[in-house]
Design a protein around this motif. Structure first.
Motif, PDB file in Angstrom:
ATOM      1  N   VAL A  28      26.045  -5.583 100.453  1.00  0.00           N
ATOM      2  CA  VAL A  28      27.309  -4.856 100.470  1.00  0.00           C
ATOM      3  C   VAL A  28      27.370  -3.944  99.256  1.00  0.00           C
ATOM      4  O   VAL A  28      27.288  -4.403  98.118  1.00  0.00           O
ATOM      5  N   ASP A  68      33.150  -2.564  99.162  1.00  0.00           N
ATOM      6  CA  ASP A  68      34.104  -3.354  99.930  1.00  0.00           C
ATOM      7  C   ASP A  68      35.448  -3.193  99.229  1.00  0.00           C
ATOM      8  O   ASP A  68      35.721  -3.861  98.238  1.00  0.00           O
ATOM      9  N   ARG A 102      34.041  -0.993 104.251  1.00  0.00           N
ATOM     10  CA  ARG A 102      32.890  -1.778 103.812  1.00  0.00           C
ATOM     11  C   ARG A 102      31.618  -1.016 104.156  1.00  0.00           C
ATOM     12  O   ARG A 102      31.401  -0.633 105.306  1.00  0.00           O
TER      13      ARG A 102
END
Length: 173
Positions: free
Chosen positions: A127, A130, A118
């Motif tokens: 993010v 991931d 991640r």
């Protein structure tokens, strides 16, 4: 005549090289990766196999430095743009080839190292990546299974790190 010929060549050269100024090698990822810094946190090991986290952490850092797309940061005094967190989920061993005289005991194993990676933006927490990656390596069993595996684990971690850094550098997210 000679000055006109030289002027035409200079004009042609200027036209040909002027279009290359905005050229970038590789596919762009989210945001501009040039000059980005990346911090690799120590890898978490959820398996019962000892030292896997050290192998993967070292392989990731080495591969990031070798690739050169990102600048690796190591301390709090040098904050990174992105933070990479990885968790080793599983280490699997699959028998690939067997001795013709003993079909119970494999001669070769395929080691599969499954790791969840991640990557987040340090400031916003967004993010960027991931995903689960798998490092693979064939391992010939010598006289001692433990020593054969001990030699193969860093190589499996290197294969995993190559895949992670390739995904980061190519913008495959």
């Amino acid at each position: 005549m000679n000055s006109r010929f030289t002027a035409c060549w200079l004009f042609l050269l200027l036209c040909l090289t002027g279009g290359c100024a905005g050229y970038r090698l590789g596919a762009p990822g989210p945001g501009d990766k040039v000059g980005r810094t990346l911090r690799v946190l120590p890898v978490v090991n959820e398996t019962l196999e000892p030292r896997l986290s050290e192998f993967v952490t070292t392989a990731l850092r080495r591969q990031i430095q070798h690739d050169g797309t990102f600048r690796l940061t190591t301390g709090d005094d040098d904050p990174a743009d992105w933070v990479l967190r990885a968790t080793v989920i599983a280490l699997e061993r699959h028998g690939v080839s067997f001795n013709p005289n003993d079909i119970v005991r494999p001669q070769d194993f395929e080691l599969i190292l499954r790791t969840r990676v991640r990557v987040t933006d340090r400031t916003t927490g967004q993010v960027w990546l991931d995903r689960t990656f798998e490092g693979r390596r064939l391992m010939r069993i010598g006289p001692d299974l433990t020593s054969s595996e001990r030699q193969a684990l860093p190589l499996v971690a290197e294969d995993l790190a190559r895949q992670v850094v390739l995904a980061l550098a190519e913008g495959d997210w």
